[in-house]
Design a protein around this motif. Sequence first.
Motif, PDB file in Angstrom:
ATOM      1  N   LEU A   1       0.833  -1.211   0.000  1.00  0.00           N
ATOM      2  CA  LEU A   1       0.000   0.000   0.000  1.00  0.00           C
ATOM      3  C   LEU A   1       0.862   1.253   0.000  1.00  0.00           C
ATOM      4  O   LEU A   1       0.506   2.273  -0.605  1.00  0.00           O
ATOM      5  N   SER A   2       2.005   1.174   0.657  1.00  0.00           N
ATOM      6  CA  SER A   2       2.918   2.314   0.685  1.00  0.00           C
ATOM      7  C   SER A   2       3.625   2.496  -0.657  1.00  0.00           C
ATOM      8  O   SER A   2       3.640   3.587  -1.224  1.00  0.00           O
ATOM      9  N   GLU A   3       4.204   1.394  -1.185  1.00  0.00           N
ATOM     10  CA  GLU A   3       5.020   1.503  -2.390  1.00  0.00           C
ATOM     11  C   GLU A   3       4.188   1.691  -3.658  1.00  0.00           C
ATOM     12  O   GLU A   3       4.575   2.448  -4.555  1.00  0.00           O
ATOM     13  N   VAL A   4       3.050   1.013  -3.741  1.00  0.00           N
ATOM     14  CA  VAL A   4       2.259   1.061  -4.969  1.00  0.00           C
ATOM     15  C   VAL A   4       1.272   2.221  -4.967  1.00  0.00           C
ATOM     16  O   VAL A   4       1.095   2.916  -5.971  1.00  0.00           O
ATOM     17  N   LEU A   5       0.636   2.444  -3.826  1.00  0.00           N
ATOM     18  CA  LEU A   5      -0.397   3.477  -3.762  1.00  0.00           C
ATOM     19  C   LEU A   5       0.067   4.751  -3.072  1.00  0.00           C
ATOM     20  O   LEU A   5      -0.681   5.748  -3.048  1.00  0.00           O
ATOM     21  N   GLY A   6       1.251   4.727  -2.494  1.00  0.00           N
ATOM     22  CA  GLY A   6       1.787   5.927  -1.866  1.00  0.00           C
ATOM     23  C   GLY A   6       1.128   6.306  -0.555  1.00  0.00           C
ATOM     24  O   GLY A   6       1.194   7.466  -0.130  1.00  0.00           O
ATOM     25  N   LEU A   7       0.484   5.357   0.129  1.00  0.00           N
ATOM     26  CA  LEU A   7      -0.155   5.660   1.408  1.00  0.00           C
ATOM     27  C   LEU A   7       0.887   5.816   2.500  1.00  0.00           C
ATOM     28  O   LEU A   7       1.872   5.077   2.546  1.00  0.00           O
ATOM     29  N   GLY A   8       0.662   6.777   3.382  1.00  0.00           N
ATOM     30  CA  GLY A   8       1.572   6.994   4.493  1.00  0.00           C
ATOM     31  C   GLY A   8       1.260   6.108   5.676  1.00  0.00           C
ATOM     32  O   GLY A   8       0.205   5.450   5.736  1.00  0.00           O
ATOM     33  N   GLY A   9       2.165   6.093   6.638  1.00  0.00           N
ATOM     34  CA  GLY A   9       1.996   5.244   7.809  1.00  0.00           C
ATOM     35  C   GLY A   9       0.742   5.547   8.588  1.00  0.00           C
ATOM     36  O   GLY A   9       0.057   4.626   9.067  1.00  0.00           O
ATOM     37  N   ASP A  10       0.393   6.823   8.711  1.00  0.00           N
ATOM     38  CA  ASP A  10      -0.802   7.192   9.457  1.00  0.00           C
ATOM     39  C   ASP A  10      -2.063   6.716   8.742  1.00  0.00           C
ATOM     40  O   ASP A  10      -3.013   6.245   9.381  1.00  0.00           O
ATOM     41  N   GLU A  11      -2.059   6.821   7.403  1.00  0.00           N
ATOM     42  CA  GLU A  11      -3.221   6.361   6.644  1.00  0.00           C
ATOM     43  C   GLU A  11      -3.416   4.864   6.789  1.00  0.00           C
ATOM     44  O   GLU A  11      -4.533   4.378   6.964  1.00  0.00           O
ATOM     45  N   ILE A  12      -2.315   4.114   6.718  1.00  0.00           N
ATOM     46  CA  ILE A  12      -2.385   2.653   6.831  1.00  0.00           C
ATOM     47  C   ILE A  12      -2.837   2.267   8.238  1.00  0.00           C
ATOM     48  O   ILE A  12      -3.653   1.360   8.435  1.00  0.00           O
ATOM     49  N   ALA A  13      -2.328   2.983   9.252  1.00  0.00           N
ATOM     50  CA  ALA A  13      -2.726   2.700  10.623  1.00  0.00           C
ATOM     51  C   ALA A  13      -4.217   2.947  10.818  1.00  0.00           C
ATOM     52  O   ALA A  13      -4.914   2.181  11.512  1.00  0.00           O
ATOM     53  N   ALA A  14      -4.730   3.987  10.174  1.00  0.00           N
ATOM     54  CA  ALA A  14      -6.164   4.284  10.288  1.00  0.00           C
ATOM     55  C   ALA A  14      -6.993   3.199   9.611  1.00  0.00           C
ATOM     56  O   ALA A  14      -8.047   2.792  10.126  1.00  0.00           O
ATOM     57  N   LEU A  15      -6.514   2.726   8.451  1.00  0.00           N
ATOM     58  CA  LEU A  15      -7.202   1.634   7.769  1.00  0.00           C
ATOM     59  C   LEU A  15      -7.223   0.375   8.619  1.00  0.00           C
ATOM     60  O   LEU A  15      -8.222  -0.340   8.690  1.00  0.00           O
ATOM     61  N   ARG A  16      -6.117   0.136   9.304  1.00  0.00           N
ATOM     62  CA  ARG A  16      -6.053  -1.050  10.163  1.00  0.00           C
ATOM     63  C   ARG A  16      -6.986  -0.889  11.362  1.00  0.00           C
ATOM     64  O   ARG A  16      -7.677  -1.842  11.756  1.00  0.00           O
ATOM     65  N   ALA A  17      -7.037   0.281  11.903  1.00  0.00           N
ATOM     66  CA  ALA A  17      -7.920   0.528  13.043  1.00  0.00           C
ATOM     67  C   ALA A  17      -9.385   0.349  12.655  1.00  0.00           C
ATOM     68  O   ALA A  17     -10.208  -0.103  13.461  1.00  0.00           O
TER      69      ALA A  17
END
Length: 405
Positions: free
Chosen positions: A384-400
């Motif tokens: 998600l970070s490398e292909v879509l450029g999502l940041g750590g905070d965005e990924i953490a929110a998705l996980r939450a």
Amino acid sequence: MTDPVSRPLAGIRVVEFASFVAGPSSGMALAQLGAEVIRVDPIGGNADYRRWPLSEATGASLYWTSLNRGKKSVSLDLRSERGRDLLLALATAPGPDAGIVVDNAVGRRWFSYEALTARRADVIAVRVEGRADGSAAVDYTVHGDAGVASMTGPADTDRPVNHVLPAWDLLCGQEVVTSVLAALRRRDRTGQGSHVQIALSDVAQAAVANLGWYSEAAERGPRARHGNHMYGAFGVDFAAADGGRVMVVVLTPRQWAAVGAATGTVDVFVALEASLGADLQTDEGRYAHRDVIEAVLKPWFAQRTSAQVADELTAAGVLWGPYRTTADVASDFVADPSGRPVLTSLDQPGIGAVISAHAPTRWESSYSGTSPAVELGSDTDRVLSEVLGLGGDEIAALRADGVVG
């Protein structure tokens, strides 16, 4: 082993959203050729995540970990709008070597070709279906419908005999690989994307038709069964004195001469030709008199051990092969890996040492190497970070929110 960077598909990215055999086997083949294959599963795994065979030691699926070697794994909540949006984004990500997706997501309108092309006009979408009308089918149902199960088995039964190998699934997987490569070539030349649909039932019926079997049936009716005898040539199994069995096949005059030389039956068959008015130098003659030939040869095998049979047939140049169990092959490999070079030992996390395989194709005389299947969803953050450029905070929110695994 081939350097991953130098493999022919290095730099190509394929998103695989498929389960069972056909789609995943194509993704593995593409990965072995060097492509970056990102497998996307629902959180907790798809329907094939726990498919047999399972490891006795850990309970993990030997099937799943074998067919998903060398891929990256992303897990998403695909019941949610956001999870579906992430999958669509991965499948249509920009780049000349991206925008390639393999799936068997029949009936999922949100993942239709139209939904993909709305995001990327030149997307390459290859979909595996059961039947061309969109209805469900699997290898076993396709096999029976294609007519092959009714040609297989002993002559003294009229019950259909299934094939344990999912041959149509595997062949379909290679059709997927071919389609991906052909579509990629077309896009490179013209800029045009592709919508490819491959029905498992079409794969089976086309293969049978291409062998001439339907045309034969239209002329002659259903083919009679005859057990382990080859059709249209001489070939059958024989038992050695110690119970081992071998398959002997004759397709050329030289091979027929080798059988006679090995077994000391040249004069016998010359005499039989005269008494039967037969020409045993031809496939047709040998096939017509296969039972007589088998009866003449059977005592020779029954008087020798498997080792003697192997030595004498090989020395004479006979076309033959042994019957082995899968346990025999595994034991052979453990005892002498060099004897089965396409196989290799692999440390599979969650299971331990397993018998794996290189790609059967050798490039510049080298096998591909192999790598284990990763844990379900273990590449989610990185992809998600490398292909879509999502940041750590965005990924953490998705996980939450439970959108990513």
